[in-house]
Design a protein around this motif. Structure first.
Motif, PDB file in Angstrom:
ATOM      1  N   PRO A   1     -37.318  -5.252  24.183  1.00 21.49           N
ATOM      2  CA  PRO A   1     -38.526  -5.715  24.901  1.00 21.49           C
ATOM      3  C   PRO A   1     -38.187  -6.623  26.080  1.00 21.49           C
ATOM      4  N   LEU A   2     -37.489  -6.074  27.058  1.00 20.67           N
ATOM      5  CA  LEU A   2     -37.122  -6.866  28.235  1.00 20.67           C
ATOM      6  C   LEU A   2     -38.350  -7.030  29.129  1.00 20.67           C
ATOM      7  N   PRO A   3     -38.503  -8.216  29.745  1.00 23.37           N
ATOM      8  CA  PRO A   3     -39.741  -8.480  30.500  1.00 23.37           C
ATOM      9  C   PRO A   3     -39.959  -7.516  31.676  1.00 23.37           C
ATOM     10  N   PHE A   4     -38.878  -6.956  32.235  1.00 24.96           N
ATOM     11  CA  PHE A   4     -39.065  -6.075  33.403  1.00 24.96           C
ATOM     12  C   PHE A   4     -39.317  -4.617  33.004  1.00 24.96           C
ATOM     13  N   LEU A   5     -39.411  -4.341  31.696  1.00 29.11           N
ATOM     14  CA  LEU A   5     -39.710  -2.975  31.249  1.00 29.11           C
ATOM     15  C   LEU A   5     -41.163  -2.898  30.782  1.00 29.11           C
ATOM     16  N   PRO A   6     -41.881  -1.832  31.188  1.00 34.04           N
ATOM     17  CA  PRO A   6     -43.268  -1.713  30.723  1.00 34.04           C
ATOM     18  C   PRO A   6     -43.332  -1.630  29.192  1.00 34.04           C
ATOM     19  N   ASN A   7     -44.413  -2.171  28.620  1.00 30.44           N
ATOM     20  CA  ASN A   7     -44.548  -2.217  27.151  1.00 30.44           C
ATOM     21  C   ASN A   7     -44.363  -0.867  26.491  1.00 30.44           C
ATOM     22  N   GLU A   8     -44.874   0.191  27.143  1.00 31.52           N
ATOM     23  CA  GLU A   8     -44.841   1.512  26.493  1.00 31.52           C
ATOM     24  C   GLU A   8     -43.417   2.059  26.373  1.00 31.52           C
ATOM     25  N   ILE A   9     -42.473   1.456  27.094  1.00 30.55           N
ATOM     26  CA  ILE A   9     -41.074   1.905  27.011  1.00 30.55           C
ATOM     27  C   ILE A   9     -40.335   1.220  25.853  1.00 30.55           C
ATOM     28  N   HIS A  10     -40.806   0.027  25.471  1.00 34.71           N
ATOM     29  CA  HIS A  10     -40.113  -0.720  24.406  1.00 34.71           C
ATOM     30  C   HIS A  10     -39.974   0.153  23.163  1.00 34.71           C
ATOM     31  N   GLY A  11     -38.762   0.214  22.618  1.00 33.42           N
ATOM     32  CA  GLY A  11     -38.525   0.999  21.401  1.00 33.42           C
ATOM     33  C   GLY A  11     -38.261   2.472  21.658  1.00 33.42           C
ATOM     34  N   LYS A  12     -38.366   2.907  22.927  1.00 31.68           N
ATOM     35  CA  LYS A  12     -38.064   4.316  23.257  1.00 31.68           C
ATOM     36  C   LYS A  12     -36.620   4.406  23.770  1.00 31.68           C
ATOM     37  N   GLU A  13     -35.985   5.562  23.601  1.00 33.57           N
ATOM     38  CA  GLU A  13     -34.611   5.725  24.083  1.00 33.57           C
ATOM     39  C   GLU A  13     -34.573   5.629  25.614  1.00 33.57           C
ATOM     40  N   VAL A  14     -33.587   4.886  26.092  1.00 29.98           N
ATOM     41  CA  VAL A  14     -33.385   4.768  27.538  1.00 29.98           C
ATOM     42  C   VAL A  14     -31.896   4.939  27.847  1.00 29.98           C
ATOM     43  N   LEU A  15     -31.633   5.272  29.082  1.00 35.01           N
ATOM     44  CA  LEU A  15     -30.251   5.309  29.565  1.00 35.01           C
ATOM     45  C   LEU A  15     -30.150   4.237  30.650  1.00 35.01           C
ATOM     46  N   VAL A  16     -29.245   3.314  30.444  1.00 36.75           N
ATOM     47  CA  VAL A  16     -29.117   2.167  31.350  1.00 36.75           C
ATOM     48  C   VAL A  16     -27.799   2.270  32.100  1.00 36.75           C
ATOM     49  N   LEU A  17     -27.861   2.168  33.414  1.00 37.25           N
ATOM     50  CA  LEU A  17     -26.642   2.037  34.215  1.00 37.25           C
ATOM     51  C   LEU A  17     -26.468   0.546  34.471  1.00 37.25           C
ATOM     52  N   ALA A  18     -25.411  -0.017  33.912  1.00 40.74           N
ATOM     53  CA  ALA A  18     -25.147  -1.454  34.060  1.00 40.74           C
ATOM     54  C   ALA A  18     -23.977  -1.589  35.023  1.00 40.74           C
ATOM     55  N   MET A  19     -24.193  -2.300  36.133  1.00 44.87           N
ATOM     56  CA  MET A  19     -23.140  -2.268  37.169  1.00 44.87           C
ATOM     57  C   MET A  19     -22.834  -3.647  37.728  1.00 44.87           C
ATOM     58  N   CYS A  20     -21.631  -3.739  38.258  1.00 47.15           N
ATOM     59  CA  CYS A  20     -21.192  -4.990  38.870  1.00 47.15           C
ATOM     60  C   CYS A  20     -20.269  -4.652  40.031  1.00 47.15           C
ATOM     61  N   TYR A  21     -20.583  -5.214  41.207  1.00 42.71           N
ATOM     62  CA  TYR A  21     -19.731  -5.035  42.393  1.00 42.71           C
ATOM     63  C   TYR A  21     -19.194  -6.403  42.758  1.00 42.71           C
ATOM     64  N   VAL A  22     -17.868  -6.528  42.835  1.00 42.21           N
ATOM     65  CA  VAL A  22     -17.298  -7.878  42.990  1.00 42.21           C
ATOM     66  C   VAL A  22     -16.870  -8.227  44.411  1.00 42.21           C
ATOM     67  N   GLY A  23     -17.043  -7.311  45.360  1.00 42.63           N
ATOM     68  CA  GLY A  23     -16.593  -7.601  46.728  1.00 42.63           C
ATOM     69  C   GLY A  23     -17.748  -8.008  47.629  1.00 42.63           C
ATOM     70  N   ASP A  24     -17.589  -7.711  48.911  1.00 40.62           N
ATOM     71  CA  ASP A  24     -18.585  -8.030  49.932  1.00 40.62           C
ATOM     72  C   ASP A  24     -19.948  -7.395  49.556  1.00 40.62           C
ATOM     73  N   PRO A  25     -21.037  -8.193  49.493  1.00 44.69           N
ATOM     74  CA  PRO A  25     -22.322  -7.666  49.007  1.00 44.69           C
ATOM     75  C   PRO A  25     -22.870  -6.502  49.851  1.00 44.69           C
ATOM     76  N   GLU A  26     -22.625  -6.547  51.174  1.00 45.81           N
ATOM     77  CA  GLU A  26     -23.145  -5.430  51.995  1.00 45.81           C
ATOM     78  C   GLU A  26     -22.451  -4.122  51.652  1.00 45.81           C
ATOM     79  N   LYS A  27     -21.128  -4.203  51.504  1.00 45.00           N
ATOM     80  CA  LYS A  27     -20.388  -3.006  51.075  1.00 45.00           C
ATOM     81  C   LYS A  27     -20.850  -2.593  49.680  1.00 45.00           C
ATOM     82  N   GLY A  28     -21.162  -3.584  48.874  1.00 46.96           N
ATOM     83  CA  GLY A  28     -21.621  -3.318  47.510  1.00 46.96           C
ATOM     84  C   GLY A  28     -22.908  -2.509  47.506  1.00 46.96           C
ATOM     85  N   GLN A  29     -23.844  -2.881  48.396  1.00 44.38           N
ATOM     86  CA  GLN A  29     -25.114  -2.130  48.470  1.00 44.38           C
ATOM     87  C   GLN A  29     -24.823  -0.670  48.807  1.00 44.38           C
ATOM     88  N   ARG A  30     -23.851  -0.453  49.709  1.00 48.02           N
ATOM     89  CA  ARG A  30     -23.513   0.945  50.066  1.00 48.02           C
ATOM     90  C   ARG A  30     -22.856   1.652  48.876  1.00 48.02           C
TER      91      ARG A  30
END
Ligand SMILES: Cc1cc2nc3c(=O)[nH]c(=O)nc-3n(C[C@H](O)[C@H](O)[C@H](O)COP(=O)(O)OP(=O)(O)OC[C@H]3O[C@@H](n4cnc5c(N)ncnc54)[C@H](O)[C@@H]3O)c2cc1C
Length: 475
Positions: A266-295
């Motif tokens: 039940p994460l606050p940024f997920l709509p209530n109807e999604i809570h408890g349903k299967e999801v696929l999450v892409l969890a990412m981290c870019y450690v260099g220059d943020p502009e290059k990271g956005q690309r």
């Protein structure tokens, strides 16, 4: 007067005279505790609630001298000895039944040297504690993704997390270590001193001695990184996983993207109807220059139609703790893990099938993203051998009630067995549960096993350090 009876592995018992224990207690800087005494329950309680072992006594070490005393007592009286760093290992070998437990959690010192970009860390330190000190200077070394994990066990098995593709494994950033050997002596291990021991402890686990100090190389990181989650409905998992594998295989080293498949918390940024349903999450981290990271993350953003996208600039220390709320201690846990060079369609289909019938709401399947700097190190350069692996799948079964044990472990084992033909056969030693001793030789160490067992014969011929994913000494 204290009555304590130790049980030996051969069925023998030893009840030391009370004055022996009183004398031991008086020699320690830390504490010696028995069942019922303050500190005992705290020491024996570890992250995985499946593990409920009762040592005859616990030494809670305050420093290297206490470690040497514990090792000497255990060796001289042939006691089963277990070593606890952060107490997070799934197999629960930090604790033993009837033996002596050496609890290193009180050893908490972290010393950062910003000018040489190095850190000296004691073995009771957690990842969060290390990160907080290092990030005060904008520095970090690669560690794992759950900040309550112990630095010690993580390092000794290899260690990887959000910045490993850029800076390598934790062991690739180990400069040296102080090690108390089975004979009770303290030695220094580095590329110049006891270099064979230094090779062995970089992946060989707690088989070779008790590490009382780790020295790490640090790198400039953050203090803000571009990181976060993109959450998708699971119905589109096949296309997403195929897209994911295509994008990450050509991703820059600065970018790591892990997949988490589970029922939505039940994460606050997920709509209530999604809570408890299967999801696929892409969890990412870019450690260099943020502009290059956005690309760099744009092709991941272009996959499918997400429910939520919360990737943005975030403090590195905070991102290192992002998964902590889902990985709190005290739940029952059972893991199965496979390594992959490629994620083939058949493997993807099996993930979808088994995530479709998760046996409890807290279970999840993680796909960790490796490669980059980790794979530019030769497989024989350290004891950790899996230098061609690009993905590590961890079937992370998690539940609260013992009545679900069979259903949950059964699901994990069946999934693991069906996935085996599509995986390398290798496994990260730190992800192995307690019932996988048969995977240590080939799965965990492969071509490095023989050298490890020779070094075990050199440094621990009596196999004092056997309460672990054990490498018996070569005969
Ligand atoms: C929720 C969770 C998330 C995880 N995520 C990651 C991740 O992202 N990346 C990753 O690489 N790993 C990860 N791990 C695995 C982790 O690396 C291992 O569980 C590791 O063993 C934990 O170390 P510890 O010190 O907390 O464990 P402990 O259980 O205290 O120790 C594990 C074993 O290490 C040995 N040991 C510990 N300290 C010493 C010492 N000072 N000297 C000699 N031997 C010692 C002992 O044999 C002990 O049984 C995760 C684990 C959990 C539970």
């Amino acid at each position: 007067m204290t009555n304590v009876t130790f049980e030996g592995s051969d069925g023998a018992t030893w009840a030391p005279a009370p004055d022996f224990l009183d004398s031991l207690r008086s020699q320690l800087r830390g504490t010696l505790c028995y069942p019922g005494e303050p500190g005992y329950e705290q020491a024996r309680t570890i992250w995985n609630a499946m593990i409920d072992k009762r040592p005859a006594a616990v030494i809670r070490a305050a420093g290297t001298a206490d470690v040497m005393r514990a090792v000497n007592v255990a060796r001289e009286h042939q006691l089963l000895l277990s070593i606890r760093g952060g107490g997070h290992n799934i197999a629960g070998n930090a604790v033993c039944d009837g033996g002596l437990m050496l609890d290193l959690t009180p050893m908490k010192s972290v010393r950062i040297d910003p000018s040489s970009r190095t850190a000296r860390v004691e073995p009771g330190v957690t990842l969060a504690e290390f990160d907080k000190e290092a990030q005060a200077f904008g520095l970090a070394t690669p560690l794992g993704i759950n900040s309550t994990t112990g630095v010690a066990g993580l390092t000794l098995g290899g260690g990887f997390g959000w910045v490993s593709r850029k800076f390598g494994l934790t062991v690739d950033n180990l400069i040296s270590a102080d090690v108390v050997l089975a004979k009770g002596a303290l030695v220094h291990a580095s590329p110049k001193e006891n270099e064979d021991l230094f090779w062995a402890i970089r992946g060989g686990g707690g088989n070779f001695g008790v590490v009382t100090s780790f020295e790490y190389r640090l790198h400039p990181v953050g203090p803000e990184v571009l990181a976060g989650l993109i959450v998708h409905p699971f119905s589109n998992a096949r296309q997403l996983l195929q897209g994911y594998r295509r994008v990450v295989m050509s991703a820059p080293d600065d970018l790591s993207c892990w997949v988490v498949m589970r029922k939505a918390p039940p994460l606050p940024f997920l709509p209530n109807e999604i809570h408890g349903k299967e999801v696929l999450v892409l969890a990412m981290c870019y450690v260099g220059d943020p502009e290059k990271g956005q690309r760099a993350i744009a092709p991941l953003r272009a996959l499918g139609q997400p429910i939520a996208d919360v990737v943005g600039p975030t403090p590195f220390v905070g991102w290192q703790q992002a998964f902590d709320p889902l990985l709190t201690p005290g739940q029952r846990n059972y893991w199965k893990s496979h390594d992959f060079i490629e994620l083939g369609d058949a493997a993807i289909d099996l993930m979808i099938e088994y995530v479709g019938r998760l046996p409890s709401p807290a279970c999840e399947v993680f796909v960790g993203h490796l490669g980059g700097a980790v794979n530019r190190v030769p497989a024989t350069a350290t004891a950790y051998p899996h230098r061609d692996v690009n993905f590590v799948m961890n079937v992370h079964t998690r539940w609260g009630d013992a009545s679900q044990d069979q259903a949950c472990t059964g699901w994990a084992r069946e999934f693991f067995d069906r996935m085996a033909p599509h995986a390398t056969g290798g496994v990260y030693v730190n992800f192995m549960p307690e019932d996988e001793a048969q995977r240590v030789r080939q799965g965990a160490y492969g071509a490095n096993y023989e050298r490890l067992s020779m070094l075990k014969a050199k440094y621990d011929p009596g196999n004092l350090f056997r309460q672990n994913q054990n490498i018996p000494p070569a005969r």
